[in-house]
Design an enzyme around this catalytic site. Structure first.
Site, PDB file in Angstrom:
ATOM      1  N   VAL A  48     -14.159  -2.355 -34.038  1.00 16.00           N
ATOM      2  CA  VAL A  48     -15.050  -1.186 -33.982  1.00 16.00           C
ATOM      3  C   VAL A  48     -14.359  -0.157 -32.873  1.00 16.00           C
ATOM      4  O   VAL A  48     -14.463   1.047 -33.191  1.00 16.00           O
ATOM      5  CB  VAL A  48     -16.326  -1.466 -33.691  1.00 16.00           C
ATOM      6  CG1 VAL A  48     -17.026  -0.051 -33.446  1.00 16.00           C
ATOM      7  CG2 VAL A  48     -16.980  -2.397 -34.659  1.00 16.00           C
ATOM      8  N   ARG A  50     -20.953  10.042 -44.186  1.00 17.58           N
ATOM      9  CA  ARG A  50     -21.243  11.392 -43.546  1.00 17.58           C
ATOM     10  C   ARG A  50     -20.843  12.384 -44.718  1.00 17.58           C
ATOM     11  O   ARG A  50     -21.680  13.481 -44.757  1.00 17.58           O
ATOM     12  CB  ARG A  50     -20.348  11.725 -42.179  1.00 17.58           C
ATOM     13  CG  ARG A  50     -20.967  10.935 -41.116  1.00 17.58           C
ATOM     14  CD  ARG A  50     -19.807  10.795 -40.076  1.00 17.58           C
ATOM     15  NE  ARG A  50     -20.643  10.488 -38.567  1.00 17.58           N
ATOM     16  CZ  ARG A  50     -19.697  10.018 -37.718  1.00 17.58           C
ATOM     17  NH1 ARG A  50     -18.357  10.041 -37.669  1.00 17.58           N
ATOM     18  NH2 ARG A  50     -20.541   9.569 -36.450  1.00 17.58           N
ATOM     19  N   GLY A  63     -18.240  -7.173 -26.505  1.00 15.05           N
ATOM     20  CA  GLY A  63     -18.427  -5.904 -25.990  1.00 15.05           C
ATOM     21  C   GLY A  63     -19.913  -5.859 -26.181  1.00 15.05           C
ATOM     22  O   GLY A  63     -20.267  -4.373 -26.206  1.00 15.05           O
ATOM     23  N   HIS A  70      -9.135   7.420 -39.399  1.00 13.85           N
ATOM     24  CA  HIS A  70     -10.256   7.639 -38.633  1.00 13.85           C
ATOM     25  C   HIS A  70     -10.178   8.357 -37.736  1.00 13.85           C
ATOM     26  O   HIS A  70     -10.141   8.273 -36.532  1.00 13.85           O
ATOM     27  CB  HIS A  70     -11.311   6.389 -38.223  1.00 13.85           C
ATOM     28  CG  HIS A  70     -12.473   6.645 -37.598  1.00 13.85           C
ATOM     29  ND1 HIS A  70     -13.342   7.501 -38.195  1.00 13.85           N
ATOM     30  CD2 HIS A  70     -12.844   6.323 -36.255  1.00 13.85           C
ATOM     31  CE1 HIS A  70     -14.442   7.626 -37.262  1.00 13.85           C
ATOM     32  NE2 HIS A  70     -14.009   6.884 -36.144  1.00 13.85           N
ATOM     33  N   ASN A  92      -7.074   0.771 -24.638  1.00  8.80           N
ATOM     34  CA  ASN A  92      -7.675   0.041 -25.360  1.00  8.80           C
ATOM     35  C   ASN A  92      -7.006  -1.103 -26.055  1.00  8.80           C
ATOM     36  O   ASN A  92      -7.286  -2.458 -26.078  1.00  8.80           O
ATOM     37  CB  ASN A  92      -8.579   0.284 -26.288  1.00  8.80           C
ATOM     38  CG  ASN A  92      -9.855   1.377 -25.660  1.00  8.80           C
ATOM     39  OD1 ASN A  92     -10.040   0.868 -24.925  1.00  8.80           O
ATOM     40  ND2 ASN A  92     -10.456   2.316 -26.586  1.00  8.80           N
TER      41      ASN A  92
END
Length: 314
Positions: free
Chosen positions: A121, A154, A8, A178, A98
């Site tokens: 990912v 974060r 990718g 996530h 996906n």
């Protein structure tokens, strides 16, 4: 020395991640892979990255390919292939589309690079990690996802800003999906080795506001600049460095768990894991009851979506 393949690589995230990965001392070869028809773009990216390495005084072989067999002998395979998430679109909306992209990639890895460690990912990352694990046939320690690693970073930044301390003094992590059902482990958060709840300023900590900012970080970036690139790109490179350096760091990534967290598991989801050259190993932990209840809910959500996706793929 190691070979890292990025599947990718023509996407914005894959192409950026190749830059810091090429600079890792343990890496002597980076293979940029994409789908047939992208040969010219891949060749251009490889040439540009080679120039970048030269400018930095780095000697790393950069190559490109659209042939699946060329990933043979890869030590690490990073998969960022798939449709990107758009502004306003939940990560879960991407799941089945996906998964149809990830399945043949995983099957190809099983044929060509069965000894590789695979880092997922593509979103929704927890579900795609399960798809890659199922169809690659690799051991659970060999397949993991970026998970809540970046989410944890974060939150770490927000806590550091609130307490006016250097970010390295903050240790915290987010587990679970996530996505919307992620779970912050406030009970395990420390500043300078001191449990955060023992600090007087803790009473005013805007925990809900902080978590809203973490959850919406990706959407905010996508809305304003089109894609998340630098944060996840460097997070990917950090994980590659951790593996190849055999660092045994404890990082929060999407891993297949069985009983490590209060016997909750049988799915791929974000948990603390020991990361080294042999792969990823979830760490047994105990958490507070309120956190455990939230984690059970997150696991149930991801397990349900994963089961539905895997069933439709058969």
């Amino acid at each position: 020395m190691a070979k890292v393949t990025i599947i990718g690589a023509t996407g914005r995230l894959g192409s950026f991640a190749s830059h810091p990965i090429a600079g890792i001392p343990h890496v002597d070869e980076v293979l940029l892979m994409g789908r047939p028809g992208r040969e010219n773009l891949l060749a251009g990216l490889a040439h540009d990255l080679t120039d970048s390495c030269a400018a930095r005084g780095i000697w790393t072989e950069i190559s490109s390919s659209t042939r699946e067999e060329d990933c043979a002998d890869s030590d690490i395979i990073v998969i960022s292939a798939g449709a990107p998430r758009h502004d306003g679109q939940d990560r879960i909306d991407l799941a089945l589309n996906n998964a149809r992209i990830i399945r043949p990639i995983a099957e190809s890895i099983s044929r060509n690079a069965p000894n590789a460690i695979v880092m997922m990912v593509t979103n929704p990352v927890d579900v795609m990690t399960a798809v890659a694990l199922r169809y690659s046939g690799l051991e659970p320690k060999q397949v993991f996802g970026l998970g809540t690693h970046l989410d944890s970073m974060r939150l770490k930044v927000l806590i550091a800003e609130y307490f006016h301390v250097h970010v390295s003094e903050v240790h915290t992590r987010i587990i679970g999906e996530h996505g919307e059902s992620m779970v912050p482990l406030w009970s395990a958060t420390t500043i300078g080795g001191i449990k955060i709840s023992n600090l007087p300023a803790f009473s005013g900590l805007p925990m809900d506001e902080m978590m809203d900012r973490v959850k919406n970080s990706g959407s905010y970036i996508i809305k304003n600049s089109g894609a998340t690139i630098y944060g996840p790109g460097d997070a990917i490179a950090t994980l590659v460095q951790t593996i190849l350096g055999n660092e045994n760091r404890i990082l929060t990534v999407s891993s297949y768990i069985r009983s490590e967290v209060h016997n909750v598991g049988n799915t791929c989801i974000g948990v603390p894991a020991r990361v080294n050259r042999k792969g990823v190993f979830p760490v047994p932990i105990r958490i507070e009851e309120r956190e455990l209840e939230a984690f059970r809910g997150s696991v149930g959500k991801i397990r349900g979506i994963t089961s539905e996706v895997l069933e439709k793929l058969e």
